[in-house]
Motif scaffolding. Sequence first.
Motif, PDB file in Angstrom:
ATOM      1  N   LYS A 126       0.912  -1.078   0.197  1.00 49.92           N
ATOM      2  CA  LYS A 126       0.052   0.075  -0.038  1.00 49.92           C
ATOM      3  C   LYS A 126       1.105   1.198   0.012  1.00 49.92           C
ATOM      4  O   LYS A 126       0.445   2.356  -0.490  1.00 49.92           O
ATOM      5  CB  LYS A 126      -0.826   0.052   1.386  1.00 49.92           C
ATOM      6  N   SER A 127       1.832   1.188   0.577  1.00 48.62           N
ATOM      7  CA  SER A 127       3.071   2.319   0.704  1.00 48.62           C
ATOM      8  C   SER A 127       3.624   2.556  -0.673  1.00 48.62           C
ATOM      9  O   SER A 127       4.363   3.665  -0.709  1.00 48.62           O
ATOM     10  CB  SER A 127       3.940   2.222   1.739  1.00 48.62           C
ATOM     11  N   THR A 128       3.745   1.699  -1.611  1.00 45.86           N
ATOM     12  CA  THR A 128       4.489   1.945  -2.759  1.00 45.86           C
ATOM     13  C   THR A 128       4.270   3.216  -3.417  1.00 45.86           C
ATOM     14  O   THR A 128       5.271   3.752  -3.939  1.00 45.86           O
ATOM     15  CB  THR A 128       4.442   0.581  -3.694  1.00 45.86           C
ATOM     16  N   PRO A 129       3.056   3.371  -3.664  1.00 48.50           N
ATOM     17  CA  PRO A 129       2.998   4.686  -4.861  1.00 48.50           C
ATOM     18  C   PRO A 129       3.133   6.049  -4.111  1.00 48.50           C
ATOM     19  O   PRO A 129       2.966   7.034  -4.587  1.00 48.50           O
ATOM     20  CB  PRO A 129       1.474   4.592  -5.137  1.00 48.50           C
ATOM     21  N   HIS A 130       3.003   5.777  -2.543  1.00 48.35           N
ATOM     22  CA  HIS A 130       3.234   7.467  -1.878  1.00 48.35           C
ATOM     23  C   HIS A 130       4.900   7.347  -1.475  1.00 48.35           C
ATOM     24  O   HIS A 130       5.193   7.379  -0.331  1.00 48.35           O
ATOM     25  CB  HIS A 130       2.570   7.012  -0.472  1.00 48.35           C
ATOM     26  N   ILE A 131       5.432   8.063  -2.573  1.00 46.36           N
ATOM     27  CA  ILE A 131       6.914   8.019  -2.478  1.00 46.36           C
ATOM     28  C   ILE A 131       7.282   9.128  -1.699  1.00 46.36           C
ATOM     29  O   ILE A 131       8.009   9.028  -0.829  1.00 46.36           O
ATOM     30  CB  ILE A 131       7.609   8.320  -3.887  1.00 46.36           C
ATOM     31  N   LEU A 132       6.598  10.230  -1.500  1.00 45.45           N
ATOM     32  CA  LEU A 132       7.028  11.472  -0.793  1.00 45.45           C
ATOM     33  C   LEU A 132       7.010  10.916   0.779  1.00 45.45           C
ATOM     34  O   LEU A 132       7.773  11.247   1.449  1.00 45.45           O
ATOM     35  CB  LEU A 132       6.168  12.603  -1.065  1.00 45.45           C
ATOM     36  N   TYR A 133       5.683  10.372   1.041  1.00 46.41           N
ATOM     37  CA  TYR A 133       5.659   9.819   2.372  1.00 46.41           C
ATOM     38  C   TYR A 133       6.506   8.921   3.011  1.00 46.41           C
ATOM     39  O   TYR A 133       6.870   8.827   4.114  1.00 46.41           O
ATOM     40  CB  TYR A 133       4.154   9.511   2.565  1.00 46.41           C
ATOM     41  N   ARG A 134       6.688   8.059   2.349  1.00 46.75           N
ATOM     42  CA  ARG A 134       7.811   7.124   2.478  1.00 46.75           C
ATOM     43  C   ARG A 134       8.970   7.657   2.826  1.00 46.75           C
ATOM     44  O   ARG A 134       9.632   7.537   3.887  1.00 46.75           O
ATOM     45  CB  ARG A 134       7.793   6.078   1.433  1.00 46.75           C
ATOM     46  N   TRP A 135       9.611   8.555   2.196  1.00 43.81           N
ATOM     47  CA  TRP A 135      10.896   9.266   2.510  1.00 43.81           C
ATOM     48  C   TRP A 135      10.537  10.345   3.432  1.00 43.81           C
ATOM     49  O   TRP A 135      11.747  10.473   4.090  1.00 43.81           O
ATOM     50  CB  TRP A 135      11.224   9.839   1.028  1.00 43.81           C
ATOM     51  N   LEU A 136       9.746  10.928   3.643  1.00 39.16           N
ATOM     52  CA  LEU A 136       9.453  11.669   4.790  1.00 39.16           C
ATOM     53  C   LEU A 136       9.494  10.983   6.036  1.00 39.16           C
ATOM     54  O   LEU A 136      10.063  11.151   7.145  1.00 39.16           O
ATOM     55  CB  LEU A 136       8.261  12.569   4.811  1.00 39.16           C
ATOM     56  N   ALA A 137       8.795   9.644   6.172  1.00 38.38           N
ATOM     57  CA  ALA A 137       9.036   8.688   7.326  1.00 38.38           C
ATOM     58  C   ALA A 137      10.423   8.289   7.357  1.00 38.38           C
ATOM     59  O   ALA A 137      10.960   8.245   8.563  1.00 38.38           O
ATOM     60  CB  ALA A 137       8.011   7.553   6.853  1.00 38.38           C
ATOM     61  N   LEU A 138      11.118   7.835   6.486  1.00 32.95           N
ATOM     62  CA  LEU A 138      12.307   7.666   6.467  1.00 32.95           C
ATOM     63  C   LEU A 138      13.288   9.026   7.097  1.00 32.95           C
ATOM     64  O   LEU A 138      14.054   8.410   7.996  1.00 32.95           O
ATOM     65  CB  LEU A 138      13.112   7.286   5.384  1.00 32.95           C
ATOM     66  N   ALA A 139      13.042  10.030   6.605  1.00 34.18           N
ATOM     67  CA  ALA A 139      13.850  11.264   7.311  1.00 34.18           C
ATOM     68  C   ALA A 139      13.358  11.566   8.734  1.00 34.18           C
ATOM     69  O   ALA A 139      14.334  11.677   9.493  1.00 34.18           O
ATOM     70  CB  ALA A 139      13.093  12.356   6.344  1.00 34.18           C
ATOM     71  N   ALA A 140      12.033  11.257   9.269  1.00 37.40           N
ATOM     72  CA  ALA A 140      11.572  11.133  10.469  1.00 37.40           C
ATOM     73  C   ALA A 140      12.635  10.152  11.284  1.00 37.40           C
ATOM     74  O   ALA A 140      13.244  10.464  12.595  1.00 37.40           O
ATOM     75  CB  ALA A 140      10.295  10.863  10.657  1.00 37.40           C
ATOM     76  N   VAL A 141      12.543   8.758  10.982  1.00 35.43           N
ATOM     77  CA  VAL A 141      13.360   8.094  11.616  1.00 35.43           C
ATOM     78  C   VAL A 141      14.753   8.315  11.865  1.00 35.43           C
ATOM     79  O   VAL A 141      15.436   7.970  12.905  1.00 35.43           O
ATOM     80  CB  VAL A 141      13.110   6.605  11.138  1.00 35.43           C
ATOM     81  N   VAL A 142      15.522   8.807  10.547  1.00 41.28           N
ATOM     82  CA  VAL A 142      16.818   9.180  10.793  1.00 41.28           C
ATOM     83  C   VAL A 142      16.906  10.259  11.615  1.00 41.28           C
ATOM     84  O   VAL A 142      17.878  10.420  12.399  1.00 41.28           O
ATOM     85  CB  VAL A 142      17.212   9.614   9.349  1.00 41.28           C
ATOM     86  N   GLU A 194      14.081   2.027  -6.491  1.00 43.25           N
ATOM     87  CA  GLU A 194      13.835   3.274  -5.506  1.00 43.25           C
ATOM     88  C   GLU A 194      13.258   2.639  -4.407  1.00 43.25           C
ATOM     89  O   GLU A 194      13.437   3.018  -3.154  1.00 43.25           O
ATOM     90  CB  GLU A 194      13.129   4.322  -5.919  1.00 43.25           C
ATOM     91  N   PHE A 195      12.253   1.869  -4.420  1.00 42.96           N
ATOM     92  CA  PHE A 195      11.615   1.175  -3.134  1.00 42.96           C
ATOM     93  C   PHE A 195      12.506   0.192  -2.333  1.00 42.96           C
ATOM     94  O   PHE A 195      12.460   0.402  -1.163  1.00 42.96           O
ATOM     95  CB  PHE A 195      10.474   0.328  -3.847  1.00 42.96           C
ATOM     96  N   LYS A 196      13.491  -0.522  -3.188  1.00 40.25           N
ATOM     97  CA  LYS A 196      14.399  -1.381  -2.253  1.00 40.25           C
ATOM     98  C   LYS A 196      15.243  -0.487  -1.863  1.00 40.25           C
ATOM     99  O   LYS A 196      15.694  -0.627  -0.701  1.00 40.25           O
ATOM    100  CB  LYS A 196      15.055  -2.239  -3.364  1.00 40.25           C
ATOM    101  N   PHE A 197      15.708   0.602  -2.171  1.00 38.31           N
ATOM    102  CA  PHE A 197      16.617   1.634  -1.634  1.00 38.31           C
ATOM    103  C   PHE A 197      16.152   2.363  -0.243  1.00 38.31           C
ATOM    104  O   PHE A 197      16.698   2.205   0.686  1.00 38.31           O
ATOM    105  CB  PHE A 197      16.977   2.648  -2.626  1.00 38.31           C
ATOM    106  N   TRP A 198      14.701   2.595  -0.585  1.00 38.46           N
ATOM    107  CA  TRP A 198      14.086   3.267   0.734  1.00 38.46           C
ATOM    108  C   TRP A 198      13.998   1.751   1.705  1.00 38.46           C
ATOM    109  O   TRP A 198      14.133   2.325   2.833  1.00 38.46           O
ATOM    110  CB  TRP A 198      12.500   3.734   0.245  1.00 38.46           C
ATOM    111  N   TRP A 199      13.516   1.116   1.453  1.00 37.39           N
ATOM    112  CA  TRP A 199      13.207  -0.186   2.161  1.00 37.39           C
ATOM    113  C   TRP A 199      14.283  -0.655   2.981  1.00 37.39           C
ATOM    114  O   TRP A 199      14.366  -0.920   4.285  1.00 37.39           O
ATOM    115  CB  TRP A 199      12.395  -1.383   1.838  1.00 37.39           C
ATOM    116  N   SER A 200      15.471  -0.791   2.211  1.00 33.22           N
ATOM    117  CA  SER A 200      16.925  -1.265   2.903  1.00 33.22           C
ATOM    118  C   SER A 200      17.282  -0.296   3.894  1.00 33.22           C
ATOM    119  O   SER A 200      17.965  -0.633   4.988  1.00 33.22           O
ATOM    120  CB  SER A 200      17.900  -1.669   1.887  1.00 33.22           C
ATOM    121  N   SER A 201      17.175   1.044   3.466  1.00 35.59           N
ATOM    122  CA  SER A 201      17.579   2.052   4.318  1.00 35.59           C
ATOM    123  C   SER A 201      16.930   2.379   5.423  1.00 35.59           C
ATOM    124  O   SER A 201      17.399   2.295   6.581  1.00 35.59           O
ATOM    125  CB  SER A 201      17.581   3.442   3.600  1.00 35.59           C
TER     126      SER A 201
END
Length: 186
Positions: free
Chosen positions: A30-46, A108-115
């Motif tokens: 479900k998160s796959t099409p929401h690129i911006l929100y996924r990367w914002l979530a990663l930024a918050a975790v970082v 891109e998705f695997k890059f985000w998920w692995s990060s």
Amino acid sequence: MNGTTAPREGGPPPNPFLPLQRRLQVLLDKSTPHILYRWLALAAVVCMYGVRVFFLQGFYIVTYALGIYILNLLLGFLSPQVNPELEGPTLPSKSDEEFRPFVRRLPEFKFWWSSLKAVLLGFTATFMPMFDVPVFWPILVLYWFILFFVTMKRQIMHMIKYRYVPFSFGKKSYGGKDGKAAKNSK
């Protein structure tokens, strides 16, 4: 009887985490099409990881290893799937050659998920005192920046040599009859 809960004769035992894995996979799908929100979530975790490391004043080796791992992921994200040095150039060098799109070695998705998994693992490691090895952190930061700049210089030179751009913004877009009609209707 359900095959996922009952043990099978002669086969491996059932996986007790299967329902959790399925739920996680549904969330990821479900998160796959929401690129911006996924990367914002990663930024918050970082940011949470960075605040934790800052207040603990430790875990520099964990942070250094995390930085090198994410740099490795970034290189895979910026690299083409087919190495032109080994298999010859795949992008057109003349105007009459066939266009072949850029395909990443690491999507891109695997890059985000692995990060995300790496940062969460690093965050978990900050709760274990055995990973808080005392080091002089400015040396690690300096070494990481040198590694980053040397690696990026090599990658950029590779991009220039084989004329590929791994990003879609700034590229020419060609539209057929439908593309021109859409522009004229605006």
